[in-house]
Design a protein around this motif. Structure first.
Motif, short mmCIF file in Angstrom:
data_model
loop_
_atom_site.label_atom_id
_atom_site.label_comp_id
_atom_site.label_asym_id
_atom_site.label_seq_id
_atom_site.Cartn_x
_atom_site.Cartn_y
_atom_site.Cartn_z
N TYR A 1 0.97 -1.37 0.01
CA TYR A 1 0.09 -0.07 0.13
C TYR A 1 1.04 1.22 -0.03
N THR A 2 0.30 2.16 -0.57
CA THR A 2 0.77 3.76 -0.71
C THR A 2 0.04 4.58 0.04
N THR A 3 0.41 5.79 0.66
CA THR A 3 -0.44 6.69 0.89
C THR A 3 0.16 8.08 0.40
N SER A 4 -0.73 9.05 -0.01
CA SER A 4 -0.64 10.40 -0.40
C SER A 4 -1.19 11.49 0.19
N ILE A 5 -0.60 12.27 0.57
CA ILE A 5 -1.34 13.38 1.15
C ILE A 5 -1.70 14.62 0.40
N THR A 6 -2.92 14.98 0.34
CA THR A 6 -3.26 15.98 -0.58
C THR A 6 -3.79 17.21 0.17
#
Length: 108
Positions: A21-26
């Motif tokens: 899994y990957t996470t990205s903050i926007t």
């Protein structure tokens, strides 16, 4: 964000699950992308628990079952999360709570 995973199977025919899994903050919140290659969309479920700021992914394939729980920060609004699955990737978008979004203060 941290996660706990379990995978069990009752068959003699195991399959390889490479969970990633990957996470990205926007500016709008957080997006989590989970690789679930080989799982059909109708065999994957996502549930959340507001009280402890977590959501769980459950997936079934044959006689095997995969579960993974993700804990998120309290500034994210799990009640407004959305999920979509395409090409073996599950994407979950979790927006910030309105009270935690930064506001611009106009300087006069």
């Amino acid at each position: 964000m941290y996660t706990t995973s379990t995978y069990t199977t009752n068959s003699s025919q195991n399959f390889l699950l490479r969970n990633h899994y990957t996470t990205s903050i926007t500016d709008e919140g957080t997006e989590v992308t989970v690789a679930l290659a080989g799982f059909a969309k109708n065999n994957v479920g996502v549930t959340y628990t507001e009280s402890n700021s977590s959501f769980k992914i459950e997936a079934n394939k044959g006689s095997g079952k995969f579960e993974e729980t993700y804990n998120v920060c309290e500034s994210l609004d799990l009640t407004k999360a959305t999920a979509a699955m395409q090409n073996g990737e599950l994407k979950i978008k979790i927006p910030y709570k309105q009270s935690t979004k930064p506001r611009v203060i106009k300087i006069e």
